[in-house]
Design a protein around this motif. Structure first.
Motif, PDB file in Angstrom:
ATOM      1  N   LEU A 267       0.824  -1.212   0.000  1.00 45.60           N
ATOM      2  CA  LEU A 267       0.000   0.000   0.000  1.00 45.60           C
ATOM      3  C   LEU A 267       0.859   1.263   0.000  1.00 45.60           C
ATOM      4  O   LEU A 267       0.464   2.290  -0.551  1.00 45.60           O
ATOM      5  CB  LEU A 267      -0.937   0.010   1.207  1.00 45.60           C
ATOM      6  N   ASP A 268       2.049   1.185   0.609  1.00 48.86           N
ATOM      7  CA  ASP A 268       2.908   2.367   0.745  1.00 48.86           C
ATOM      8  C   ASP A 268       3.991   2.463  -0.319  1.00 48.86           C
ATOM      9  O   ASP A 268       4.529   3.559  -0.551  1.00 48.86           O
ATOM     10  CB  ASP A 268       3.588   2.365   2.124  1.00 48.86           C
ATOM     11  N   ALA A 269       4.343   1.353  -0.946  1.00 50.87           N
ATOM     12  CA  ALA A 269       5.469   1.349  -1.886  1.00 50.87           C
ATOM     13  C   ALA A 269       5.165   2.202  -3.119  1.00 50.87           C
ATOM     14  O   ALA A 269       4.030   2.247  -3.606  1.00 50.87           O
ATOM     15  CB  ALA A 269       5.793  -0.080  -2.312  1.00 50.87           C
ATOM     16  N   LYS A 270       6.203   2.860  -3.623  1.00 52.33           N
ATOM     17  CA  LYS A 270       6.076   3.591  -4.873  1.00 52.33           C
ATOM     18  C   LYS A 270       6.035   2.589  -6.025  1.00 52.33           C
ATOM     19  O   LYS A 270       6.805   1.633  -6.059  1.00 52.33           O
ATOM     20  CB  LYS A 270       7.267   4.537  -5.063  1.00 52.33           C
ATOM     21  N   ALA A 271       5.125   2.816  -6.974  1.00 51.42           N
ATOM     22  CA  ALA A 271       5.081   1.955  -8.152  1.00 51.42           C
ATOM     23  C   ALA A 271       6.406   2.064  -8.893  1.00 51.42           C
ATOM     24  O   ALA A 271       6.987   3.148  -9.005  1.00 51.42           O
ATOM     25  CB  ALA A 271       3.926   2.360  -9.060  1.00 51.42           C
ATOM     26  N   GLY A 272       6.917   0.926  -9.365  1.00 53.17           N
ATOM     27  CA  GLY A 272       8.238   0.922  -9.987  1.00 53.17           C
ATOM     28  C   GLY A 272       8.227   0.310 -11.368  1.00 53.17           C
ATOM     29  O   GLY A 272       7.187   0.208 -12.028  1.00 53.17           O
ATOM     30  N   GLU A 273       9.391  -0.120 -11.809  1.00 46.88           N
ATOM     31  CA  GLU A 273       9.510  -0.753 -13.114  1.00 46.88           C
ATOM     32  C   GLU A 273       8.877  -2.140 -13.112  1.00 46.88           C
ATOM     33  O   GLU A 273       8.198  -2.526 -14.065  1.00 46.88           O
ATOM     34  CB  GLU A 273      10.987  -0.845 -13.504  1.00 46.88           C
ATOM     35  N   LYS A 274       9.087  -2.880 -12.064  1.00 46.43           N
ATOM     36  CA  LYS A 274       8.546  -4.224 -11.973  1.00 46.43           C
ATOM     37  C   LYS A 274       7.147  -4.193 -11.353  1.00 46.43           C
ATOM     38  O   LYS A 274       6.855  -3.393 -10.469  1.00 46.43           O
ATOM     39  CB  LYS A 274       9.450  -5.118 -11.111  1.00 46.43           C
ATOM     40  N   THR A 275       6.298  -5.096 -11.798  1.00 47.33           N
ATOM     41  CA  THR A 275       4.984  -5.255 -11.186  1.00 47.33           C
ATOM     42  C   THR A 275       5.153  -5.861  -9.797  1.00 47.33           C
ATOM     43  O   THR A 275       5.872  -6.850  -9.611  1.00 47.33           O
ATOM     44  CB  THR A 275       4.088  -6.154 -12.060  1.00 47.33           C
ATOM     45  N   GLN A 276       4.505  -5.241  -8.826  1.00 50.60           N
ATOM     46  CA  GLN A 276       4.596  -5.660  -7.429  1.00 50.60           C
ATOM     47  C   GLN A 276       3.386  -6.515  -7.074  1.00 50.60           C
ATOM     48  O   GLN A 276       2.244  -6.137  -7.363  1.00 50.60           O
ATOM     49  CB  GLN A 276       4.646  -4.431  -6.524  1.00 50.60           C
ATOM     50  N   VAL A 277       3.634  -7.652  -6.445  1.00 52.48           N
ATOM     51  CA  VAL A 277       2.547  -8.585  -6.124  1.00 52.48           C
ATOM     52  C   VAL A 277       2.647  -8.998  -4.665  1.00 52.48           C
ATOM     53  O   VAL A 277       3.698  -9.472  -4.213  1.00 52.48           O
ATOM     54  CB  VAL A 277       2.594  -9.834  -7.018  1.00 52.48           C
ATOM     55  N   ALA A 278       1.559  -8.830  -3.936  1.00 59.15           N
ATOM     56  CA  ALA A 278       1.473  -9.280  -2.538  1.00 59.15           C
ATOM     57  C   ALA A 278       0.479 -10.433  -2.466  1.00 59.15           C
ATOM     58  O   ALA A 278      -0.691 -10.278  -2.819  1.00 59.15           O
ATOM     59  CB  ALA A 278       1.028  -8.135  -1.632  1.00 59.15           C
ATOM     60  N   LEU A 279       0.955 -11.583  -2.021  1.00 58.90           N
ATOM     61  CA  LEU A 279       0.122 -12.779  -1.894  1.00 58.90           C
ATOM     62  C   LEU A 279      -0.189 -13.032  -0.425  1.00 58.90           C
ATOM     63  O   LEU A 279       0.713 -13.008   0.418  1.00 58.90           O
ATOM     64  CB  LEU A 279       0.859 -13.985  -2.489  1.00 58.90           C
ATOM     65  N   PHE A 280      -1.469 -13.288  -0.137  1.00 61.67           N
ATOM     66  CA  PHE A 280      -1.918 -13.620   1.213  1.00 61.67           C
ATOM     67  C   PHE A 280      -2.648 -14.962   1.111  1.00 61.67           C
ATOM     68  O   PHE A 280      -3.824 -15.006   0.747  1.00 61.67           O
ATOM     69  CB  PHE A 280      -2.835 -12.534   1.764  1.00 61.67           C
ATOM     70  N   ALA A 281      -1.945 -16.042   1.400  1.00 61.16           N
ATOM     71  CA  ALA A 281      -2.429 -17.388   1.100  1.00 61.16           C
ATOM     72  C   ALA A 281      -3.082 -18.048   2.308  1.00 61.16           C
ATOM     73  O   ALA A 281      -2.856 -17.675   3.464  1.00 61.16           O
ATOM     74  CB  ALA A 281      -1.280 -18.251   0.593  1.00 61.16           C
ATOM     75  N   TYR A 448      10.027  -5.445   3.142  1.00 59.87           N
ATOM     76  CA  TYR A 448       9.159  -5.741   2.010  1.00 59.87           C
ATOM     77  C   TYR A 448       8.949  -4.507   1.132  1.00 59.87           C
ATOM     78  O   TYR A 448       8.891  -4.610  -0.097  1.00 59.87           O
ATOM     79  CB  TYR A 448       7.819  -6.289   2.498  1.00 59.87           C
ATOM     80  N   LYS A 449       8.864  -3.354   1.753  1.00 58.91           N
ATOM     81  CA  LYS A 449       8.711  -2.125   0.983  1.00 58.91           C
ATOM     82  C   LYS A 449       9.954  -1.867   0.129  1.00 58.91           C
ATOM     83  O   LYS A 449       9.856  -1.528  -1.066  1.00 58.91           O
ATOM     84  CB  LYS A 449       8.459  -0.946   1.911  1.00 58.91           C
ATOM     85  N   ALA A 450      11.141  -2.049   0.725  1.00 53.39           N
ATOM     86  CA  ALA A 450      12.380  -1.863  -0.023  1.00 53.39           C
ATOM     87  C   ALA A 450      12.472  -2.852  -1.179  1.00 53.39           C
ATOM     88  O   ALA A 450      12.922  -2.506  -2.304  1.00 53.39           O
ATOM     89  CB  ALA A 450      13.589  -2.014   0.899  1.00 53.39           C
ATOM     90  N   PHE A 451      12.055  -4.072  -0.958  1.00 54.17           N
ATOM     91  CA  PHE A 451      12.068  -5.100  -2.014  1.00 54.17           C
ATOM     92  C   PHE A 451      11.111  -4.730  -3.144  1.00 54.17           C
ATOM     93  O   PHE A 451      11.468  -4.824  -4.328  1.00 54.17           O
ATOM     94  CB  PHE A 451      11.697  -6.449  -1.407  1.00 54.17           C
ATOM     95  N   PHE A 452       9.905  -4.325  -2.800  1.00 53.09           N
ATOM     96  CA  PHE A 452       8.920  -3.935  -3.829  1.00 53.09           C
ATOM     97  C   PHE A 452       9.477  -2.806  -4.702  1.00 53.09           C
ATOM     98  O   PHE A 452       9.263  -2.789  -5.919  1.00 53.09           O
ATOM     99  CB  PHE A 452       7.608  -3.470  -3.185  1.00 53.09           C
ATOM    100  N   GLU A 453      10.169  -1.862  -4.093  1.00 55.54           N
ATOM    101  CA  GLU A 453      10.639  -0.677  -4.818  1.00 55.54           C
ATOM    102  C   GLU A 453      11.962  -0.899  -5.535  1.00 55.54           C
ATOM    103  O   GLU A 453      12.417  -0.030  -6.279  1.00 55.54           O
ATOM    104  CB  GLU A 453      10.757   0.496  -3.845  1.00 55.54           C
ATOM    105  N   SER A 454      12.596  -2.054  -5.327  1.00 57.05           N
ATOM    106  CA  SER A 454      13.910  -2.305  -5.927  1.00 57.05           C
ATOM    107  C   SER A 454      13.778  -2.683  -7.405  1.00 57.05           C
ATOM    108  O   SER A 454      12.708  -3.041  -7.879  1.00 57.05           O
ATOM    109  CB  SER A 454      14.628  -3.428  -5.175  1.00 57.05           C
ATOM    110  N   LYS A 455      14.918  -2.595  -8.114  1.00 57.46           N
ATOM    111  CA  LYS A 455      14.941  -2.945  -9.530  1.00 57.46           C
ATOM    112  C   LYS A 455      15.315  -4.415  -9.718  1.00 57.46           C
ATOM    113  O   LYS A 455      15.928  -5.025  -8.857  1.00 57.46           O
ATOM    114  CB  LYS A 455      15.947  -2.056 -10.262  1.00 57.46           C
TER     115      LYS A 455
END
Length: 455
Positions: A267-281, A448-455
């Protein structure tokens, strides 16, 4: 701040502003814990927050562009959230996979039994529990019942302070000589985990009176239990622990501490080059089985649907996407506990309060059932965390031959993804009430936020 530090706790490395943010985050996490008490309630709360943040059902999209926010609701018990990146989806995804089911007691299909004028509910435990831990504590009954006509009835008993609670008896120590001689694993058997339901009646039998109360309150019949999902969990909400309020006690930290961090991060991460996916299984605690568990097809189906909306419906594009994807398996780990030091190998164990835990492999008996992340991916994750000042540590799940455990990591690795386990280390894992450090919970969010925003 030094991101990897085995000498100084994460809290001691945080600035005053970071400590304030940690406390604010912990307060929101506790609200989530006290709301998302079962996987169905977690699903509902995750979707509520996601919709509030602008996520829409995948079915509402006819095409996808960078910045679009989509969700997939898997039968009310699992959720996938995605933020579309500027790169084509087949270039790979940034996936954080957590689970929202927890160890508990499930009510059987024919549960109501009367023995010597006392009425009980028969249960079957869910996940790896120590059965003796579930006696002599207040318990809540939460879930859904589908009646013969298909009508849904939501059940919640024990959550309101004015509600009655359920309770499982243990034998008094004055008469416990034979019980005390048994192994700990045998002192309380699975069939003994029967919560008390009632004793009062004006009839010859108590069971009909209890069924009448259920009929009066919820309009359900005994047969309706066969189409019900009713869970028994501690009737205890989250609390701060320690005179310094450094820890949180709650049912369900495994794995809602990682699930909430996953939710807050996407919810907080900036949209980046890669598509970000959060799975809640769902179903991780019993092997990720069933059509809401990660071994089913719904997660690859979701990615295939995204690809189809970007004009790549062929299966080869799905395979390419998964091969190019990176995953943090967001599940908890065991923190070293000096009270039970013999079960751990201290040098390679995580410590409570020292940040998010990277676990290269889980498994048992020679890494059996493990993903065993490759060194290249471990190096990349280290670099991401170090560059973003994320407190992190490494850990294993106890001594080599002591036991072991597993996560969804190996399943996602089967799809071709690079995967490493990355979760919050904790005490009393799988107990009715578990302990995490606030600094670790907050570090999970930062990771997790840093990972989502990484390249």
């Amino acid at each position: 701040m030094k991101a990897f530090d085995t000498e100084n706790s994460a809290w001691s490395r945080f600035s005053e502003e970071q400590r304030y943010q940690m406390e604010s985050y912990s307060s929101k996490y506790r609200q989530f814990l006290d709301t998302a008490r079962t996987e169905r309630l977690a699903n509902k709360e995750i979707l509520r927050q996601a919709v509030e943040a602008g996520f829409k059902p995948l079915s509402e999209y006819s095409s996808l562009k960078a910045g679009d926010k989509v969700y997939w609701d898997q039968k009310g018990k699992s959720v996938i959230l995605a933020v579309i990146g500027s790169d084509p989806i087949e270039a790979g995804l940034k996936i954080v996979g957590s689970h929202i089911d927890c160890p508990r007691l499930d009510v059987k299909a024919i549960p109501v039994i009367e023995q010597d004028k006392i009425v009980y509910l028969k249960t079957h435990y869910y996940g790896g529990v120590l059965k003796y831990q579930w006696v002599c504590m207040p318990l809540s009954l939460i879930g859904v019942v589908y009646k013969a006509d298909g009508t849904r009835v939501d059940v919640s008993i024990g959550e309101d302070p004015n509600d009655p609670v359920l309770f499982i008896n243990d034998l008094l120590p004055h008469l416990g000589k034979d019980q005390a001689a048994k192994k700990l694993s045998e002192a309380i058997s699975g069939e003994m985990l029967m919560p008390l339901v009632g004793i009062h009646t004006e009839e010859k039998e108590t069971k009909p009176a209890i069924l009448s109360l259920l009929k009066e309150k919820y309009d359900i019949e005994e047969e309706d239990f066969t189409s019900a999902e009713l869970e028994i969990i501690p009737a205890v909400k989250s609390r701060d622990v320690g005179l310094d309020r450094s820890m949180i006690m709650s049912h369900g930290h495994d794995d809602r501490v990682c699930s909430y961090a996953n939710l807050a991060a996407i919810l907080d991460a900036k949209a980046g080059e890669k598509t970000q996916v959060a799975l809640f299984a769902d179903k991780e605690e019993i092997g990720s089985v069933g059509n809401t568990g990660v071994q089913s097809s719904y997660f690859p189906d979701f990615i295939a649907e995204l690809l189809a909306l970007q004009n790549h419906p062929e299966e080869i594009w799905l395979r390419r996407t998964m091969r190019n994807s990176e995953v943090l398996s967001a599940d908890v780990s065991a923190a070293f506990d000096p009270v039970f030091a013999d079960a751990y190998e201290k040098q390679n164990s995580a410590q409570l309060g020292y940040g998010i835990c990277l676990c290269k492999y889980t498994g048992a008996r020679g890494k059996g059932g493990s993903n065993d992340a490759n060194a290249e991916f471990m190096s990349k994750i280290r670099r991401i965390f170090n560059e973003n000042d994320v407190p992190w540590q490494v850990g294993e799940l106890g001594k080599v031959d002591q036991g072991g455990g597993g996560t969804i990591a190996y399943i996602m690795a089967d799809w071709g993804c690079d995967v490493v386990d990355c979760g919050v280390a904790m005490h009393s894992m799988h107990a009715p009430l578990e302990i995490v450090a606030k600094a670790d919970a907050y570090s999970g969010y930062l990771a997790y936020k840093a990972f989502f925003e990484s390249k």
